[in-house]
Write a protein that holds these residues in place. Structure first.
Motif, PDB file in Angstrom:
ATOM      1  N   ALA A   1       0.972  -1.290  -0.035  1.00 41.00           N
ATOM      2  CA  ALA A   1       0.153   0.062   0.026  1.00 41.00           C
ATOM      3  C   ALA A   1       0.946   1.224   0.037  1.00 41.00           C
ATOM      4  N   PRO A   2       0.449   2.223  -0.305  1.00 43.10           N
ATOM      5  CA  PRO A   2       1.251   3.672  -0.567  1.00 43.10           C
ATOM      6  C   PRO A   2       1.590   4.197   1.062  1.00 43.10           C
TER       7      PRO A   2
ATOM      8  N   LEU B   1      -3.165   9.416   3.353  1.00 39.40           N
ATOM      9  CA  LEU B   1      -3.520   9.210   1.938  1.00 39.40           C
ATOM     10  C   LEU B   1      -3.895  10.384   1.305  1.00 39.40           C
ATOM     11  N   LYS B   2      -3.384  10.556   0.232  1.00 40.05           N
ATOM     12  CA  LYS B   2      -3.408  11.642  -0.680  1.00 40.05           C
ATOM     13  C   LYS B   2      -4.546  11.958  -1.387  1.00 40.05           C
ATOM     14  N   ASP B   3      -5.393  10.687  -1.815  1.00 38.25           N
ATOM     15  CA  ASP B   3      -6.565  10.607  -2.523  1.00 38.25           C
ATOM     16  C   ASP B   3      -7.456   9.914  -1.831  1.00 38.25           C
TER      17      ASP B   3
ATOM     18  N   GLU C   1      -4.667   3.046  -4.857  1.00 35.34           N
ATOM     19  CA  GLU C   1      -4.580   1.469  -5.267  1.00 35.34           C
ATOM     20  C   GLU C   1      -3.721   0.770  -4.208  1.00 35.34           C
ATOM     21  N   VAL C   2      -3.918  -0.579  -3.990  1.00 30.16           N
ATOM     22  CA  VAL C   2      -3.463  -1.656  -3.182  1.00 30.16           C
ATOM     23  C   VAL C   2      -2.986  -2.636  -4.012  1.00 30.16           C
TER      24      VAL C   2
ATOM     25  N   THR D   1      -4.659  -6.142  -7.936  1.00 28.72           N
ATOM     26  CA  THR D   1      -5.051  -4.922  -7.610  1.00 28.72           C
ATOM     27  C   THR D   1      -6.107  -4.561  -6.832  1.00 28.72           C
ATOM     28  N   SER D   2      -6.507  -3.635  -6.137  1.00 25.54           N
ATOM     29  CA  SER D   2      -7.902  -3.297  -5.972  1.00 25.54           C
ATOM     30  C   SER D   2      -7.827  -1.798  -5.323  1.00 25.54           C
ATOM     31  N   ASN D   3      -8.986  -1.141  -4.807  1.00 29.34           N
ATOM     32  CA  ASN D   3      -8.908   0.217  -4.354  1.00 29.34           C
ATOM     33  C   ASN D   3      -9.069  -0.011  -2.876  1.00 29.34           C
ATOM     34  N   PHE D   4      -8.664   1.137  -2.306  1.00 30.67           N
ATOM     35  CA  PHE D   4      -8.803   1.547  -0.763  1.00 30.67           C
ATOM     36  C   PHE D   4      -9.456   2.891  -0.611  1.00 30.67           C
TER      37      PHE D   4
END
Length: 462
Positions: free
Chosen positions: A393-394, A426-428, A432-433, A450-453
């Motif tokens: 993750a970011p 988190l910036k956004d 994406e994770v 991949t998926s979204n958080f």
């Protein structure tokens, strides 16, 4: 009184064809092809591979075993790919060598030849069979007909039994038949394919090729002037006429064809090749063997009936490498290479990630945002495996839940996981994770999905 109008028959029963036995180069090739293909058909289900049947289309368990390869419903693309390759191969070889498939490898041709062989050993060759059919009913006729149909039925039953053995493990099938415990549906399919074999190869024979098979109808689209076909040479053979060996008739004005009709007598579809190329011709080359045998007896050169091309007949040359062949060949080669590459890169691990759509996110007591995921992990290998899951993750994250799971062969296991992050890092709103699933026994087997958080929109990053 009203005059009666005669009724016109819309269907005329075709006369029975009695192909004569012939020997020669092409007859030997057809016999070798028959033994090879029938031998493979009947023996292949008995081959084993890693303690299982080597070739088995296991429909109840949704597995297609081809030696060391196992395909699942998710691999349907590979089965479709194989069918495309088979069709393109048919187009390529038809454009190159005509109806090579029909004459030497088609199941209808192969099984019909086997049934004709059984007919010959019980009733005799062509003339003997014709006399027997015309003869009145007698003990001898009943004996020969019974012997023939007994062989046909036994051979058809073996064919139906073997065919079902490709879908049901043939050893289990054999055990259940001998024990009398075989189920009704299994018996239905054994008898159905036995009846189909008996009817197609024993009764219908050439009618399947002439009336039922679509291949003869669309083969013209694949033929051109350089396609190899079987043809009679009218310039050399006409005018035809009977004569004795080495006889001089009218100053040798007759052609080489002595009008013996042997080419017709050996034809399994009953055509006269001297009338030109016909859709009924399956290119078995029996007429070539028959004509060459007569030419040898008459001391004439062989080749009155031969494999040739339309261009060779008119221009005395043949082009093998032509646009149609090059295009078919290039497509076939390219698809075959891509198929092998795709198959070699096929992973025994499949993963789908389902995000909880009912609740995009939730907040924990610690002020973290939590997203819920369900991993669908499928093991396409023959052995059970244990997999490990980790996340990239970011920002710093927490993965809540069991990160290891065991999956049986061919099974799909669900693994629920919760992922938590600090929303202010988190910036956004949506980030994406990456979920990385690795086989613990073989670290080279790894899948990345991949998926979204998602976080609330009112939480800005610091």
């Amino acid at each position: 009184m009203t005059e009666r109008i005669p009724v016109q028959e819309l269907y005329v029963k075709p006369p029975k064809i009695y192909p004569k036995k012939i020997s020669g180069v092409f007859a030997k090739l057809r016999t070798a092809s028959m033994w090879l293909l029938l031998g493979w058909y009947y023996l292949a289900p008995w081959l084993t591979w890693n303690d299982r049947q080597a070739i088995l289309f296991d429909l109840p368990n949704r597995k297609f075993h081809l030696f060391g390869l196992t395909l699942w419903p998710q691999d349907f693309i590979f089965l479709s790919w194989l069918l495309i390759l088979a069709a393109l191969s048919l187009f390529f070889f038809t454009a190159l060598a005509g109806r090579l498939w029909c004459g030497y490898a088609c199941p209808q041709t192969v099984w019909t030849k086997a049934f004709l062989w059984m007919e010959r050993i019980t009733e005799g060759d062509r003339n003997a069979r014709m006399r027997l059919d015309k003869a009145p009913l007698s003990i001898e006729k009943i004996r020969k007909k019974t012997a023939k149909h007994t062989l046909w039925i036994l051979f058809a039953l073996a064919t139906g039994y073997t065919f079902v053995g490709y879908f049901v493990p043939i050893r289990e099938l054999s055990t259940e038949i001998l024990a009398g415990t075989l189920g009704g549906w299994a018996w239905f399919w054994v008898l159905f394919y036995s009846f189909a074999t008996y009817g197609n190869a024993g009764k219908l024979r050439e009618q399947v090729c002439i009336y039922m098979c679509p291949y003869a109808r669309f083969q013209g689209a694949m033929f051109d002037r350089d396609t190899l076909v079987i043809a009679y040479d009218p310039k050399r053979g006409e005018p035809r006429g009977a004569r004795k060996r080495d006889a001089v008739v009218d100053g040798q004005t007759l052609g080489d064809c002595i009008d013996c009709k042997q080419c017709v007598h050996v034809c399994p579809t009953g055509i006269d090749i001297r009338d030109g190329l016909q859709i009924e011709c399956i290119a078995c080359a029996a007429c070539i063997d028959a004509c060459d045998e007569i030419m040898d007896k008459m001391s004439y050169p062989r080749g009155l009936i031969r494999y040739t091309t339309e261009r060779n007949e008119t221009e005395h040359r043949t082009r093998i490498m032509r646009p149609r062949i090059l295009i078919y060949g290039a497509l076939l080669f390219t698809l075959l290479v891509l198929f092998v590459v795709a198959l070699s890169m096929r992973s025994p691990l499949r993963v789908d990630i389902l995000k909880d759509r009912g609740k995009l996110y939730s907040l924990t007591d610690e002020g973290l945002v939590e997203n819920i995921y369900t991993l669908k992990i499928m093991n396409l290998d023959q052995q059970p495996h244990q997999y490990m899951v980790r996340v990239e993750a970011p920002v710093t994250h927490q993965l809540i839940g069991d990160t290891t799971i065991s999956v049986e062969s061919g099974a799909i296991a669900s693994l629920p996981l919760r992922l938590r992050m600090d929303p202010y890092e988190l910036k956004d709103i949506s980030s994406e994770v990456r979920f990385i699933i690795t086989d613990q026994q073989d670290q080279t087997v790894e899948v990345v999905e991949t998926s979204n958080f998602v976080k609330p929109g009112n939480m800005r990053s610091r």
